[in-house]
Design an enzyme around this catalytic site. Structure first.
Site, PDB file in Angstrom:
ATOM      1  N   GLY A   9      41.316  37.124  37.338  1.00 17.01           N
ATOM      2  CA  GLY A   9      41.542  37.107  38.780  1.00 17.01           C
ATOM      3  C   GLY A   9      40.856  35.933  39.449  1.00 17.01           C
ATOM      4  O   GLY A   9      40.238  36.069  40.503  1.00 17.01           O
ATOM      5  N   ALA A  10      40.975  34.751  38.858  1.00 18.43           N
ATOM      6  CA  ALA A  10      40.319  33.558  39.405  1.00 18.43           C
ATOM      7  C   ALA A  10      41.229  32.816  40.383  1.00 18.43           C
ATOM      8  O   ALA A  10      40.937  31.686  40.771  1.00 18.43           O
ATOM      9  CB  ALA A  10      39.891  32.629  38.266  1.00 18.43           C
ATOM     10  N   GLY A  13      39.472  34.485  46.106  1.00 16.68           N
ATOM     11  CA  GLY A  13      38.254  35.213  46.413  1.00 16.68           C
ATOM     12  C   GLY A  13      37.065  34.901  45.521  1.00 16.68           C
ATOM     13  O   GLY A  13      36.772  33.748  45.191  1.00 16.68           O
ATOM     14  N   GLY A  15      36.444  35.501  42.356  1.00 11.72           N
ATOM     15  CA  GLY A  15      36.722  34.915  41.039  1.00 11.72           C
ATOM     16  C   GLY A  15      36.982  33.423  41.122  1.00 11.72           C
ATOM     17  O   GLY A  15      36.505  32.642  40.291  1.00 11.72           O
ATOM     18  N   TYR A 188      40.510  53.556  43.773  1.00 15.00           N
ATOM     19  CA  TYR A 188      39.783  52.291  43.641  1.00 15.00           C
ATOM     20  C   TYR A 188      38.306  52.542  43.313  1.00 15.00           C
ATOM     21  O   TYR A 188      37.755  51.930  42.395  1.00 15.00           O
ATOM     22  CB  TYR A 188      39.903  51.477  44.936  1.00 15.00           C
TER      23      TYR A 188
HETATM   24  P1  NDP Z   1      40.771  39.181  45.776  1.00 14.90           P
HETATM   25  O1  NDP Z   1      41.922  40.065  46.110  1.00 14.90           O
HETATM   26  O2  NDP Z   1      40.583  37.926  46.553  1.00 14.90           O
HETATM   27  O3  NDP Z   1      40.812  38.800  44.245  1.00 14.90           O
HETATM   28  C1  NDP Z   1      41.306  39.689  43.279  1.00 14.90           C
HETATM   29  C2  NDP Z   1      41.870  38.914  42.136  1.00 14.90           C
HETATM   30  O4  NDP Z   1      42.369  39.839  41.159  1.00 14.90           O
HETATM   31  C3  NDP Z   1      43.037  38.016  42.531  1.00 14.90           C
HETATM   32  O5  NDP Z   1      42.899  36.801  41.840  1.00 14.90           O
HETATM   33  C4  NDP Z   1      44.245  38.780  42.026  1.00 14.90           C
HETATM   34  O6  NDP Z   1      45.353  37.961  41.687  1.00 14.90           O
HETATM   35  C5  NDP Z   1      43.638  39.388  40.769  1.00 14.90           C
HETATM   36  N1  NDP Z   1      44.469  40.460  40.233  1.00 14.90           N
HETATM   37  C6  NDP Z   1      44.927  41.563  40.862  1.00 14.90           C
HETATM   38  N2  NDP Z   1      45.726  42.262  40.033  1.00 14.90           N
HETATM   39  C7  NDP Z   1      45.783  41.583  38.872  1.00 14.90           C
HETATM   40  C8  NDP Z   1      46.457  41.800  37.648  1.00 14.90           C
HETATM   41  N3  NDP Z   1      47.277  42.850  37.456  1.00 14.90           N
HETATM   42  N4  NDP Z   1      46.296  40.899  36.661  1.00 14.90           N
HETATM   43  C9  NDP Z   1      45.506  39.821  36.833  1.00 14.90           C
HETATM   44  N5  NDP Z   1      44.844  39.565  37.973  1.00 14.90           N
HETATM   45  C10 NDP Z   1      44.991  40.439  38.981  1.00 14.90           C
HETATM   46  O7  NDP Z   1      39.493  40.126  45.907  1.00 14.90           O
HETATM   47  P2  NDP Z   1      37.905  39.820  45.693  1.00 14.90           P
HETATM   48  O8  NDP Z   1      37.688  38.424  45.309  1.00 14.90           O
HETATM   49  O9  NDP Z   1      37.211  40.377  46.848  1.00 14.90           O
HETATM   50  O10 NDP Z   1      37.595  40.796  44.465  1.00 14.90           O
HETATM   51  C11 NDP Z   1      37.040  40.364  43.252  1.00 14.90           C
HETATM   52  C12 NDP Z   1      36.173  41.443  42.673  1.00 14.90           C
HETATM   53  O11 NDP Z   1      35.055  41.706  43.528  1.00 14.90           O
HETATM   54  C13 NDP Z   1      36.864  42.794  42.481  1.00 14.90           C
HETATM   55  O12 NDP Z   1      36.498  43.328  41.222  1.00 14.90           O
HETATM   56  C14 NDP Z   1      36.296  43.652  43.588  1.00 14.90           C
HETATM   57  O13 NDP Z   1      36.290  45.023  43.224  1.00 14.90           O
HETATM   58  C15 NDP Z   1      34.893  43.086  43.681  1.00 14.90           C
HETATM   59  N6  NDP Z   1      34.222  43.379  44.922  1.00 14.90           N
HETATM   60  C16 NDP Z   1      34.702  42.848  46.119  1.00 14.90           C
HETATM   61  C17 NDP Z   1      34.062  43.159  47.291  1.00 14.90           C
HETATM   62  C18 NDP Z   1      34.552  42.650  48.589  1.00 14.90           C
HETATM   63  O14 NDP Z   1      33.940  42.962  49.619  1.00 14.90           O
HETATM   64  N7  NDP Z   1      35.624  41.876  48.648  1.00 14.90           N
HETATM   65  C19 NDP Z   1      32.856  44.010  47.322  1.00 14.90           C
HETATM   66  C20 NDP Z   1      32.468  44.487  46.041  1.00 14.90           C
HETATM   67  C21 NDP Z   1      33.119  44.162  44.897  1.00 14.90           C
HETATM   68  P3  NDP Z   1      46.395  37.425  42.796  1.00 14.90           P
HETATM   69  O15 NDP Z   1      45.726  36.234  43.419  1.00 14.90           O
HETATM   70  O16 NDP Z   1      47.587  37.069  41.972  1.00 14.90           O
HETATM   71  O17 NDP Z   1      46.628  38.528  43.763  1.00 14.90           O
END
Ligand code: NDP
Length: 317
Positions: A9-10, A13, A15, A188
């Site tokens: 998921g890079a 956000g 990643g 979730y």
């Molecule tokens: P984003 O939605 O910005 O990033 C999520 C990433 O996961 C995206 O790159 C997305 O891809 C990818 N993804 C989703 N589904 C799939 C899949 N089926 N296969 C491959 N990749 C997938 O969210 P965040 O950066 O906020 O989240 C990153 C992590 O941080 C998560 O684990 C979240 O639980 C954790 N987190 C976030 C918090 C927050 O406040 N935001 C707080 C605590 C934890 P695509 O770009 O294609 O959608």
């Protein structure tokens, strides 16, 4: 020489910014494991990441076949694996009906937990074979996994119950781990409890034998990230303001990415089996500390049962 890290998921956000931070250090080549390669390419270019510093490889965690294909494609690159970051996640708070992965599992747990569970298991031997002194596997947790913390006290609370839903195969109509009625927010949070139980069980099983450091973190409240893309529009506007000016919990995507990068790269984070936090209410110079996980996420029996049931569901048992 450069080391290699895979980040799931890079493409956005936390990643994406973790990838950028590690690539910029000059010490890491980043394999961006993404479901949308064009989006990942644009995202990397928008941050000005050097083209030689990363490789984008397709991974859809919502498909077990894709996870297996990704591992083959990664191995075909011929690079050793020194670190793995399980970062990708979906959050579908307003879904009225459950959605499903390619294999028929409820989407949030299927993606966030089961997809990563298979990926971790398949890549363990690659990490074990790393020439690095101390390969690392980092998993993203969240404060909302823990009802004992303020940020986790808002219902619905996570609860894996007796894992009945997994036992029954975790396909419709069994869409929740506890076997109860579908709730997308709880799904979730449940998936994030699974992420922490997996980190702890990986540590218990493999830290000593494989010399891998397993850790997890709460990166802070990244209120502007794509995670909230399906939240109501008004929430998306007000939540960052609320976190900035009321709770003080707000963290930028770049800062959160930097925290993930630190767990991959910084000697200060070499302890295995622990969950790091920078505090729910951020202070300007907030330092990291090892945070307790919830009662449920520290339940060793549950960790073992979750491991065995998950292994069965992803075809490892
Ligand atoms: P984003 O939605 O910005 O990033 C999520 C990433 O996961 C995206 O790159 C997305 O891809 C990818 N993804 C989703 N589904 C799939 C899949 N089926 N296969 C491959 N990749 C997938 O969210 P965040 O950066 O906020 O989240 C990153 C992590 O941080 C998560 O684990 C979240 O639980 C954790 N987190 C976030 C918090 C927050 O406040 N935001 C707080 C605590 C934890 P695509 O770009 O294609 O959608």
């Amino acid at each position: 020489a450069e080391q290699t890290v895979i980040i799931t998921g890079a493409s956005s956000g936390v990643g994406l910014h973790a990838a950028d931070s590690l690539a910029q250090s000059g010490r890491w080549h980043v394999v961006m494991a993404c479901r949308d390669k064009a989006k990942a390419q644009n995202a990397a270019a928008s941050l000005g990441m050097r083209p030689q510093s990363y490789t984008i490889v397709h991974l859809d965690l919502a498909s077990l076949a894709s996870v297996r294909r990704f591992v083959q494609d990664f191995r075909a690159l011929g690079q050793p694996l020194d670190a793995l970051v399980c970062n990708a996640a979906v959050y579908t708070p307003t879904a009225r009906e459950p959605r499903y992965t390619a294999d028929g599992f409820e989407l949030s747990v299927g993606t966030n937990h089961l997809g990563h569970f298979l990926l971790c298991n398949l890549l363990l031997e690659d990490l074990q074979n790393s020439p690095a002194a101390e390969p690392r596997l980092v998993i993203l947790g969240t404060v909302t996994h823990n009802p004992k913390e303020l940020g986790g006290s808002i219902p619905p609370r996570p609860d894996l119950g007796d894992l009945r839903g997994l036992e029954q195969g975790f396909k419709a109509p069994h869409t929740m781990i506890d076997g109860k009625a579908y709730n997308p927010v709880k799904a979730y949070k449940d998936s994030k409890v699974c992420n922490l139980l997996t980190m702890r069980e990986l540590h218990r099983r493999f830290h000593t034998s494989h010399k891998i450091t397993f850790s997890a973190l709460y990166p802070g409240c990244v209120a502007t990230s794509g995670l909230f893309r399906e939240s109501p529009r008004l929430f998306q506007i007000l939540f960052p303001v609320f976190q900035k000016y009321v709770t003080g919990g707000f963290v930028s995507e770049a800062e959160a990415g930097g925290r993930v990068a630190a767990l991959v790269d910084d000697p200060a984070y070499s302890r295995s089996g622990v969950y790091w936090s920078w505090g729910n209410r951020q202070k300007k110079d907030g330092k990291s500390f090892i945070q307790d996980v919830s009662t449920e996420a520290s339940d060793e029996d549950k960790a073992r049962r979750l491991w065995d049931l998950s292994a069965g569901l992803v075809g490892l048992a």
